[in-house]
Scaffold this active site. Structure first.
Site, PDB file in Angstrom:
ATOM      1  CD  GLU A   1      12.624  -4.978  -5.728  1.00 45.45           C
ATOM      2  OE1 GLU A   1      13.217  -4.463  -4.766  1.00 45.45           O
ATOM      3  OE2 GLU A   1      13.155  -5.119  -6.843  1.00 45.45           O
ATOM      4  CG  LEU A   2      11.414  -9.517   0.011  1.00 47.55           C
ATOM      5  CD1 LEU A   2      11.992 -10.831   0.487  1.00 47.55           C
ATOM      6  CD2 LEU A   2       9.910  -9.651  -0.200  1.00 47.55           C
TER       7      LEU A   2
ATOM      8  N   GLY B   1       6.780  -6.331  -0.673  1.00 48.53           N
ATOM      9  CA  GLY B   1       6.149  -6.300   0.644  1.00 48.53           C
ATOM     10  C   GLY B   1       7.126  -6.752   1.696  1.00 48.53           C
TER      11      GLY B   1
ATOM     12  CD1 TRP C   1      -0.059  -1.617   3.042  1.00 44.72           C
ATOM     13  CD2 TRP C   1       0.748   0.453   3.271  1.00 44.72           C
ATOM     14  NE1 TRP C   1       0.798  -1.621   4.122  1.00 44.72           N
ATOM     15  CE2 TRP C   1       1.306  -0.365   4.292  1.00 44.72           C
ATOM     16  CE3 TRP C   1       1.118   1.806   3.222  1.00 44.72           C
ATOM     17  CZ2 TRP C   1       2.201   0.122   5.244  1.00 44.72           C
ATOM     18  CZ3 TRP C   1       2.015   2.286   4.171  1.00 44.72           C
ATOM     19  CH2 TRP C   1       2.543   1.447   5.169  1.00 44.72           C
ATOM     20  CG  ASN C   2       5.144   1.227   0.620  1.00 43.20           C
ATOM     21  OD1 ASN C   2       4.805   0.546  -0.340  1.00 43.20           O
ATOM     22  ND2 ASN C   2       6.355   1.181   1.128  1.00 43.20           N
TER      23      ASN C   2
ATOM     24  CD  GLU D   1      10.889  -2.454   6.732  1.00 45.10           C
ATOM     25  OE1 GLU D   1      10.295  -3.535   6.892  1.00 45.10           O
ATOM     26  OE2 GLU D   1      11.051  -1.927   5.618  1.00 45.10           O
TER      27      GLU D   1
ATOM     28  CB  CYS E   1      11.112  -0.739   1.177  1.00 44.33           C
ATOM     29  SG  CYS E   1      11.165  -0.089  -0.488  1.00 44.33           S
TER      30      CYS E   1
ATOM     31  CE  LYS F   1      -3.341  -9.218  -2.176  1.00 47.47           C
ATOM     32  NZ  LYS F   1      -3.827  -7.973  -1.565  1.00 47.47           N
ATOM     33  N   PRO F   2      -3.475  -5.868  -5.672  1.00 44.45           N
ATOM     34  CG  PRO F   2      -4.936  -4.074  -6.016  1.00 44.45           C
ATOM     35  CD  PRO F   2      -4.693  -5.512  -6.401  1.00 44.45           C
ATOM     36  CB  ALA F   3      -1.967  -3.168  -0.432  1.00 45.04           C
TER      37      ALA F   3
END
Ligand code: NAP
Length: 475
Positions: free
Chosen positions: A249-250, A227, A149-150, A378, A283, A173-175
């Site tokens: 991409e974490l 995510g 969602w960011n 984080e 992130c 599938k988006p947030a």
């Protein structure tokens, strides 16, 4: 919604029903609208349609695909204001940042429209006189994605644009908090002339079901996820059975280092941009600040003064520079990390309070030490912990002492140190005297548990292509 001029961007909205999903504004908790929920059967059906559509798409030329993508880019930019408003409504970030994200998201569409034309194969010098050897690049097939969602637009276009340019179809599938931006972007692709079922959005509150379905489906050849590291691990495990290609991409835990030879004013400017963009929810946000003893007090004071000037509020209001956190859970985590740090001896230099709703004061903590949980985890919120260091060797050890390896930053005017430290940092990306480093032309991605693969640049296209070797014999 009254100020949205192009209402076609909101054609995804539906009536409230037993199964529809409410989208809310994190700035005031008001419901913006409802979107449909897709069940397992509906998603499987869409995967099947995407598979069919991909066959024809792969037969088009890169030039034909580029023509559609350039129109899509132009429509994204023509609708920048509406898209930004929709994003701020569902995500909370200040309008200026949303406008910036629309342009950043669109830049991937423009970049990959052209990059798709450069999916070159090779002719390889042969070791045998009667053979000729060559490679060609082909689309992987149907690519599926799950996004956070960011960055509701950029995290989709960074994947969809290279996938479509390569000749793949793309299902995402988006947030659940930010689906409207995803639907709006797909609607503009449709208006740009993208054939049906090549860019498919599915929405559901059952993320686990979609994850399993995408990973297990024999019709999907590639999973791209942005995510948390935790969910990334789950998706990699699930993808093992069908041996799918994955891009991950974490999470990150970016160090931001200020050496004693740094330009302090430049470092403060970079620190504000890197840490407080999107209320600290990126992130690549600086997560922990290491400042040399000789400049610690000067940096901390100037940084705290600049942070105290940030304006908190509803992102739609002029002058607001810090919006709300995405949800109550994010606020609770930020509060927990702050409490722990203060209990362990950190001092609040500015900020330090949760406010009404989902707002949290931008905060600077001094007297922080490397082992505090606020340094190890984080944060994903607007808190900047500042740690004192004395020598470069132990500093590098602390900076690399994390499971993450996404972004890192340092400020120095010593050219020898610039190369030495940039090479020693165990990260996929290093910003030197710069706090904002993302661009479509550079490879974005991490090492260690921050992920696998790269987005943007020429490398971003590779993620959606297979290399086929062709051997011509009997020559
Ligand atoms: P998250 O909890 O991992 O969620 C991201 C996406 O995964 C959402 O669409 C979510 O769906 C879905 N999801 C959650 N659990 C799932 C499961 N078991 N199976 C399949 N899908 C699942 O991450 P977040 O809190 O939204 O985002 C913040 C994280 O993303 C941070 O760690 C941040 O560093 C990372 N991030 C990384 C990058 C990068 O480029 N490296 C960029 C941005 C963010 P729902 O919305 O329905 O929960």
């Amino acid at each position: 919604m009254d100020k949205i001029k192009n209402m076609s961007l909101l054609s995804c909205l539906c009536e409230k029903t037993a199964s529809s999903i409410a989208v809310t504004n994190p700035a005031n908790d008001q419901v913006i609208g409802f979107i449909p929920s897709h069940d397992n059967t509906a998603i499987q059906q869409r995967i099947g349609l995407a598979k069919e559509a991909q066959k024809a798409w792969a037969k088009t030329t890169a030039k034909q695909r580029a023509e559609i993508m350039h129109r899509w880019y132009q429509l994204l930019m023509d609708n920048q204001e509406d898209l930004a408003r929709i994003m701020t409504l569902e995500q909370g970030k200040p309008l200026a940042e949303s406008r910036g994200e629309v342009a950043y998201g669109a830049s991937f569409v423009q970049w990959f429209a052209e990059e798709g034309k450069r999916a070159y194969g090779e002719t390889v010098p042969t070791p045998l006189a009667d053979r000729r050897i060559m490679t060609i690049r082909q689309p992987v097939g149907v690519a599926a994605a799950i996004t956070p969602w960011n960055f509701p637009i950029a995290m989709i276009t960074r994947k969809a644009a290279p996938a479509l340019a390569a000749g793949c179809s793309f299902i995402v599938k988006p947030a659940i908090q930010t689906p409207l931006s995803a639907f709006a972007v797909a609607e503009l692709a449709r208006q740009a002339g993208l054939p049906e079922n090549l860019l498919v959005i599915v929405t559901t509150e059952d993320a686990v079901m979609v994850g399993e379905l995408f990973c297990q489906s024999p019709d999907i050849q590639k999973i791209s996820f942005t995510g948390s590291t935790n969910v990334g691990r789950i998706l990699m495990r699930q993808s093992a059975e069908s041996v799918k290609r994955v891009s991950m991409e974490l999470g990150g835990n970016a160090p931001f280092i200020v050496f004693d030879d740094a330009d302090i004013n430049l470092a403060v400017k970079g620190a504000i941009a890197s840490k407080f963009r999107n209320a600290g929810q990126t992130c690549v946000c600086a997560n922990r600040f290491y400042v040399h003893d000789a400049v610690y007090d000067e940096f901390s004071e100037k940084f705290s003064n600049a942070v105290a000037e940030l304006e908190i509020g509803n992102g739609l209001e002029a002058n607001v520079t810090i919006g709300p956190l995405i949800d109550e859970k994010a606020k609770e985590k930020t509060q927990r990390l702050l409490n722990d740090a203060v209990n362990e001896g950190a001092m609040v230099s500015t900020g330090g309070h949760a406010l009404d709703g989902q707002f949290f004061e931008p905060t600077v903590l001094t007297n922080v030490t490397h082992l505090m949980s606020i340094v190890q985890e984080e944060i994903f919120g607007p808190i900047a912990p500042v740690i004192r260091f004395n020598d470069e060797t132990s500093l590098i050890e602390m900076a690399n002492d994390t499971i993450y390896g996404l972004a890192s930053y340092f400020y120095s005017r010593d050219i020898n140190r610039v190369f030495r430290v940039a090479e020693a940092l165990d990260y996929g990306m290093v910003g030197v005297n710069e706090g904002i480093i993302s661009t479509e032309v550079a490879p974005f991605g991490g090492v260690k548990q921050s992920g696998i693969g790269r987005e943007g640049a020429s490398q971003g296209l590779d993620e959606y292509l297979n290399t086929k070797y062709i051997c011509l014999g009997g020559m």
